[in-house]
Design a protein around this motif. Structure first.
Motif, PDB file in Angstrom:
ATOM      1  N   MET A   1       0.840  -1.199   0.000  1.00 50.94           N
ATOM      2  CA  MET A   1       0.000   0.000   0.000  1.00 50.94           C
ATOM      3  C   MET A   1       0.875   1.249   0.000  1.00 50.94           C
ATOM      4  O   MET A   1       1.779   1.385   0.835  1.00 50.94           O
ATOM      5  N   THR A   2       0.624   2.159  -0.922  1.00 48.23           N
ATOM      6  CA  THR A   2       1.420   3.374  -1.036  1.00 48.23           C
ATOM      7  C   THR A   2       1.123   4.322   0.120  1.00 48.23           C
ATOM      8  O   THR A   2      -0.049   4.586   0.422  1.00 48.23           O
ATOM      9  N   PRO A   3       2.156   4.832   0.824  1.00 56.26           N
ATOM     10  CA  PRO A   3       1.924   5.749   1.939  1.00 56.26           C
ATOM     11  C   PRO A   3       1.213   7.013   1.478  1.00 56.26           C
ATOM     12  O   PRO A   3       1.454   7.518   0.381  1.00 56.26           O
ATOM     13  N   GLN A   4       0.319   7.521   2.344  1.00 60.33           N
ATOM     14  CA  GLN A   4      -0.386   8.757   2.063  1.00 60.33           C
ATOM     15  C   GLN A   4       0.323   9.902   2.788  1.00 60.33           C
ATOM     16  O   GLN A   4       0.310   9.971   4.019  1.00 60.33           O
TER      17      GLN A   4
ATOM     18  N   THR B   1       9.747   4.100   2.309  1.00 60.37           N
ATOM     19  CA  THR B   1       8.498   4.401   1.599  1.00 60.37           C
ATOM     20  C   THR B   1       8.475   3.773   0.212  1.00 60.37           C
ATOM     21  O   THR B   1       7.440   3.302  -0.258  1.00 60.37           O
ATOM     22  N   ARG B   2       9.655   3.731  -0.459  1.00 58.05           N
ATOM     23  CA  ARG B   2       9.716   3.074  -1.766  1.00 58.05           C
ATOM     24  C   ARG B   2       9.497   1.569  -1.618  1.00 58.05           C
ATOM     25  O   ARG B   2       8.825   0.928  -2.429  1.00 58.05           O
TER      26      ARG B   2
ATOM     27  N   CYS C   1      12.036  -4.010   3.961  1.00 58.65           N
ATOM     28  CA  CYS C   1      11.866  -2.548   3.999  1.00 58.65           C
ATOM     29  C   CYS C   1      12.996  -1.895   4.784  1.00 58.65           C
ATOM     30  O   CYS C   1      13.519  -0.848   4.390  1.00 58.65           O
ATOM     31  N   ILE C   2      13.384  -2.496   5.904  1.00 59.79           N
ATOM     32  CA  ILE C   2      14.477  -1.943   6.710  1.00 59.79           C
ATOM     33  C   ILE C   2      15.793  -2.022   5.944  1.00 59.79           C
ATOM     34  O   ILE C   2      16.589  -1.075   5.946  1.00 59.79           O
TER      35      ILE C   2
END
Length: 270
Positions: A1-4, A116-117, A128-129
Motif C-alpha cells: 500500500m502506497t503511503p499517504q 516508503t519506496r 523494507c528496513i
C-alpha cells in the motif's frame, strides 16, 4: 500500500533529500580532491557518493528507471555539490563538524525515503528496513569500493548504520499504524538523535587505548599541513583521505625526526 503523505511533509522531505544529495556530493568531491584525482575521477566519485544509494535501492526494487535518472534535480544537486568541493578548500576541523551535523539531519531522511519506496512495492518488513539502510549508506559504501578501500561501513560507520536501522523501523511502525506523515518526521528525528548519541558517546567516553607518540606526532604533522587542530575523527579523515604522496611525506617527516632523535641520543651517550 502506497503511503499517504500530506503536501507540506512531501515539500519538507523534498528539500532535505536534495540537501542530502548536495552534501553527499560535497563529501565525495572532498575525498577525491585530497586523493589528487583528475577531473573525471573527481566528478565520478562525487556522483557516486551522492546517488549510488538510490541507484542500488532502485536496482534492488527493479521498479523501472532509477529515480535519480527520472528527475534532473538529483543530478543538478550532485553537480552543484561537486563544483563547490572542487572550488572551495575546506579546513579539516570545521568541515568535519559541519559534515557531521548535516549528516545526522539527512541520514534519517534517506532511510525514510527508502522505506516508503519499499512499502510501495509491498515488501515484507525486514526487506523494507534493508532498503532503508541501503538508501542511507549505499553512497559511501560504493565510493569506498571504487577507491579500493575497505568500506568504512564495516569499520567506523556505526553512527550511520544504526540510526538508519532505527529510522527505518520507526517509519515502518508508523506506516502500519496508518500514520505515515507523523512517521516520516518521527523517524527522521529518531535517526538524528541516535546518530548524535553514538557520536557523543564515542567522543566523550574514555577509551582504554593509550595514544602512542607516533600517533601524536602524526596528528601534529597533519594539523600543521592543514592549518587546524585535529580531533580523533578529523585525524582519521585526514589519514583516510590523504593522497599516497601526502601520506608518504608525513611518514618521511615522522621517521626523519625519530632518526634525528636517535642520532642525538647516540651522540649524547658517546
Amino acid at each position: 500500500m502506497t503511503p499517504q503523505i500530506p503536501a507540506h511533509v512531501e515539500t519538507l522531505y523534498f528539500v532535505l533529500e536534495y540537501t542530502g544529495v548536495f552534501l553527499a556530493a560535497l563529501v565525495g568531491g572532498t575525498v577525491a580532491k585530497r586523493m589528487n584525482l583528475d577531473i573525471v575521477g573527481f566528478y565520478v566519485i562525487a556522483l557516486v557518493s551522492a546517488l549510488a544509494g538510490s541507484f542500488i535501492r532502485d536496482a534492488m526494487l527493479s521498479d523501472g528507471p532509477a529515480a535519480a535518472l527520472q528527475s534532473p534535480g538529483y543530478m543538478a544537486a550532485a553537480t552543484a555539490g561537486a563544483l563547490v568541493a572542487y572550488v572551495v578548500d575546506f579546513k579539516a576541523q570545521k568541515w568535519a563538524t559541519f559534515r557531521f551535523y548535516m549528516d545526522v539531519v539527512t541520514i534519517g531522511v534517506w532511510a525514510v525515503v527508502g522505506v516508503t519506496r519499499a512499502v510501495s512495492n509491498d515488501l515484507p518488513w525486514i526487506s523494507c528496513i534493508v532498503i532503508g539502510v541501503v538508501t542511507a549508506t549505499g553512497g559511501s559504501f560504493a565510493r569506498d569500493v571504487i577507491l579500493g578501500k575497505i568500506p568504512s561501513l564495516f569499520t567506523s560507520q556505526k553512527m550511520y548504520v544504526f540510526p538508519a536501522v532505527l529510522a527505518s523501523a520507526v517509519m515502518l511502525g508508523f506506516h502500519h499504524a496508518g500514520r505515515d506523515a507523523v512517521g516520516m518526521v518521527a523517524a527522521a528525528v529518531a535517526g538524528s538523535v541516535l546518530a548524535m548519541v553514538v557520536y557523543w558517546l564515542g567522543a566523550f567516553v574514555p577509551s582504554k587505548k593509550v595514544e602512542s607518540r607516533e600517533i601524536d606526532a602524526m596528528r601534529n604533522e597533519f594539523a600543521e599541513r592543514r592549518g587546524a587542530d585535529l580531533d580523533d575523527d578529523a585525524l582519521a579523515d585526514a589519514i583516510t583521505n590523504s593522497s599516497d604522496a601526502e601520506f608518504v611525506t608525513v611518514l618521511r617527516a615522522l621517521y626523519l625526526d625519530k632518526a634525528r632523535e636517535g642520532a642525538n641520543a647516540d651522540s649524547a651517550a658517546a
